[in-house]
Design a protein around this motif. Structure first.
Motif, PDB file in Angstrom:
ATOM      1  N   GLU A  55       5.604   2.434  15.395  1.00 33.79           N
ATOM      2  CA  GLU A  55       6.941   2.254  15.959  1.00 33.79           C
ATOM      3  C   GLU A  55       7.806   3.440  15.565  1.00 33.79           C
ATOM      4  N   LYS A  56       8.896   3.590  16.289  1.00 36.84           N
ATOM      5  CA  LYS A  56       9.947   4.528  15.907  1.00 36.84           C
ATOM      6  C   LYS A  56      11.069   3.684  15.319  1.00 36.84           C
ATOM      7  N   PHE A  57      11.757   4.229  14.329  1.00 36.57           N
ATOM      8  CA  PHE A  57      12.773   3.472  13.610  1.00 36.57           C
ATOM      9  C   PHE A  57      14.158   4.078  13.812  1.00 36.57           C
ATOM     10  N   ASP A  58      15.166   3.228  13.722  1.00 36.06           N
ATOM     11  CA  ASP A  58      16.559   3.672  13.781  1.00 36.06           C
ATOM     12  C   ASP A  58      17.056   4.109  12.415  1.00 36.06           C
ATOM     13  N   CYS A  59      16.480   3.524  11.368  1.00 30.81           N
ATOM     14  CA  CYS A  59      16.922   3.830  10.013  1.00 30.81           C
ATOM     15  C   CYS A  59      15.752   3.655   9.063  1.00 30.81           C
ATOM     16  N   VAL A  60      15.640   4.572   8.111  1.00 29.50           N
ATOM     17  CA  VAL A  60      14.615   4.510   7.075  1.00 29.50           C
ATOM     18  C   VAL A  60      15.313   4.676   5.725  1.00 29.50           C
ATOM     19  N   PHE A  61      14.953   3.835   4.775  1.00 27.30           N
ATOM     20  CA  PHE A  61      15.483   3.912   3.416  1.00 27.30           C
ATOM     21  C   PHE A  61      14.354   4.369   2.504  1.00 27.30           C
ATOM     22  N   ILE A  62      14.568   5.472   1.792  1.00 29.21           N
ATOM     23  CA  ILE A  62      13.548   6.015   0.896  1.00 29.21           C
ATOM     24  C   ILE A  62      13.947   5.733  -0.541  1.00 29.21           C
ATOM     25  N   ASP A  63      13.083   5.029  -1.244  1.00 30.44           N
ATOM     26  CA  ASP A  63      13.251   4.784  -2.676  1.00 30.44           C
ATOM     27  C   ASP A  63      11.869   4.504  -3.236  1.00 30.44           C
ATOM     28  N   GLY A  64      11.116   5.552  -3.429  1.00 28.25           N
ATOM     29  CA  GLY A  64       9.732   5.404  -3.876  1.00 28.25           C
ATOM     30  C   GLY A  64       9.400   6.439  -4.935  1.00 28.25           C
ATOM     31  N   ASP A  65       8.141   6.812  -4.990  1.00 31.74           N
ATOM     32  CA  ASP A  65       7.661   7.802  -5.941  1.00 31.74           C
ATOM     33  C   ASP A  65       8.371   9.125  -5.665  1.00 31.74           C
ATOM     34  N   LYS A  66       9.139   9.591  -6.619  1.00 31.43           N
ATOM     35  CA  LYS A  66       9.969  10.785  -6.426  1.00 31.43           C
ATOM     36  C   LYS A  66       9.127  12.027  -6.151  1.00 31.43           C
ATOM     37  N   ARG A  67       7.903  12.065  -6.665  1.00 33.49           N
ATOM     38  CA  ARG A  67       7.021  13.210  -6.414  1.00 33.49           C
ATOM     39  C   ARG A  67       6.651  13.303  -4.945  1.00 33.49           C
ATOM     40  N   GLU A  68       6.723  12.188  -4.236  1.00 35.67           N
ATOM     41  CA  GLU A  68       6.293  12.147  -2.837  1.00 35.67           C
ATOM     42  C   GLU A  68       7.459  12.213  -1.844  1.00 35.67           C
ATOM     43  N   TYR A  69       8.688  12.385  -2.326  1.00 33.35           N
ATOM     44  CA  TYR A  69       9.837  12.466  -1.419  1.00 33.35           C
ATOM     45  C   TYR A  69       9.661  13.526  -0.335  1.00 33.35           C
ATOM     46  N   PRO A  70       9.157  14.737  -0.654  1.00 34.84           N
ATOM     47  CA  PRO A  70       8.983  15.733   0.418  1.00 34.84           C
ATOM     48  C   PRO A  70       8.034  15.243   1.518  1.00 34.84           C
ATOM     49  N   TYR A 114       7.470  12.034   2.240  1.00 33.71           N
ATOM     50  CA  TYR A 114       8.178  10.953   2.930  1.00 33.71           C
ATOM     51  C   TYR A 114       9.101  11.527   4.007  1.00 33.71           C
ATOM     52  N   LEU A 115       9.745  12.640   3.693  1.00 30.12           N
ATOM     53  CA  LEU A 115      10.660  13.247   4.662  1.00 30.12           C
ATOM     54  C   LEU A 115       9.926  13.622   5.943  1.00 30.12           C
ATOM     55  N   GLN A 116       8.749  14.207   5.810  1.00 29.43           N
ATOM     56  CA  GLN A 116       7.989  14.604   6.991  1.00 29.43           C
ATOM     57  C   GLN A 116       7.596  13.385   7.825  1.00 29.43           C
ATOM     58  N   GLY A 136       0.819  -1.204   0.000  1.00 29.11           N
ATOM     59  CA  GLY A 136       0.000   0.000   0.000  1.00 29.11           C
ATOM     60  C   GLY A 136       0.852   1.251   0.000  1.00 29.11           C
ATOM     61  N   LYS A 137       0.244   2.364   0.330  1.00 26.52           N
ATOM     62  CA  LYS A 137       0.936   3.656   0.372  1.00 26.52           C
ATOM     63  C   LYS A 137       1.653   3.828   1.703  1.00 26.52           C
ATOM     64  N   ALA A 138       2.884   4.250   1.634  1.00 29.54           N
ATOM     65  CA  ALA A 138       3.691   4.450   2.843  1.00 29.54           C
ATOM     66  C   ALA A 138       2.990   5.385   3.825  1.00 29.54           C
ATOM     67  N   GLN A 139       2.357   6.426   3.312  1.00 33.67           N
ATOM     68  CA  GLN A 139       1.705   7.409   4.178  1.00 33.67           C
ATOM     69  C   GLN A 139       0.562   6.795   4.984  1.00 33.67           C
ATOM     70  N   ASP A 140      -0.040   5.728   4.466  1.00 29.96           N
ATOM     71  CA  ASP A 140      -1.114   5.042   5.192  1.00 29.96           C
ATOM     72  C   ASP A 140      -0.561   3.978   6.134  1.00 29.96           C
ATOM     73  N   ILE A 141       0.506   3.328   5.722  1.00 31.39           N
ATOM     74  CA  ILE A 141       1.035   2.179   6.460  1.00 31.39           C
ATOM     75  C   ILE A 141       1.896   2.579   7.651  1.00 31.39           C
ATOM     76  N   ILE A 142       2.754   3.568   7.490  1.00 29.31           N
ATOM     77  CA  ILE A 142       3.699   3.927   8.557  1.00 29.31           C
ATOM     78  C   ILE A 142       2.998   4.255   9.874  1.00 29.31           C
ATOM     79  N   PRO A 143       1.950   5.056   9.875  1.00 28.52           N
ATOM     80  CA  PRO A 143       1.279   5.317  11.161  1.00 28.52           C
ATOM     81  C   PRO A 143       0.696   4.052  11.796  1.00 28.52           C
ATOM     82  N   GLU A 144       0.283   3.079  10.978  1.00 30.84           N
ATOM     83  CA  GLU A 144      -0.286   1.838  11.500  1.00 30.84           C
ATOM     84  C   GLU A 144       0.767   0.944  12.156  1.00 30.84           C
ATOM     85  N   ILE A 145       2.017   1.045  11.712  1.00 32.89           N
ATOM     86  CA  ILE A 145       3.083   0.224  12.297  1.00 32.89           C
ATOM     87  C   ILE A 145       3.301   0.636  13.744  1.00 32.89           C
TER      88      ILE A 145
END
Length: 150
Positions: A61-76, A78-80, A50-59
């Motif tokens: 958790e806080k993370f030690d490391c995040v790797f971003i490689d997705g839809d380039k239009r949504e990078y800003p 993703y950063l938030q 699914g969409k990261a913006q929908d899934i991340i809040p459902e997880i």
């Protein structure tokens, strides 16, 4: 589309480490899971569809490391999300930040994908909580550290 980056990251995790990975294209699920199993890392990886913006809040958790490689239009965006869900002192690794040199184009003439990466790069550069370095390999890899608590 084979989960290659996830496999590489999972292989570097400690014995009890867990990797959450998100794929928007559900048609790739069987393909990705096949390669996770072939690499022997399926027990360390939680594949979300699914969409990261929908899934991340459902997880939740806080993370030690995040790797971003997705839809380039949504990078800003993703950063938030990353800033909100990453531990202080944690790292964000963003792929494709040089975007085949297109990030040097004038913003008004750039396509939406290029504009997304340009905006992301500017957000990171201007955020006093983030420290970054770009490795100019292939399409550019940015390593970002969120400031630790003082």
């Amino acid at each position: 589309y084979t989960g290659y980056a996830s496999i590489c990251i999972a292989r570097g995790l400690p014995k009890n480490g867990v990797l959450h990975t998100i794929e928007i294209n559900d048609e790739l699920e069987d393909f990705i899971r096949y390669y996770f199993e072939k690499a022997g890392v399926q027990e360390k990886i939680h594949l979300h569809l699914g969409k990261a913006q929908d899934i991340i809040p459902e997880i939740n958790e806080k993370f030690d490391c995040v790797f971003i490689d997705g839809d380039k239009r949504e990078y800003p965006e993703y950063l938030q999300f990353c800033k909100e869900y990453i531990n202080n002192g944690g790292f964000i690794i963003a792929d494709n930040v040089l975007w085949d040199g297109k990030v040097l184009e004038e913003k008004q003439s750039a396509d939406k994908h290029t504009q997304g990466i340009q905006t992301f790069n500017q957000q990171v550069e201007s955020d006093p909580e983030l420290f970054q370095v770009i490795f100019p390999i292939r399409d550019g890899l940015m390593i970002i550290q969120k400031e630790s608590d003082k």
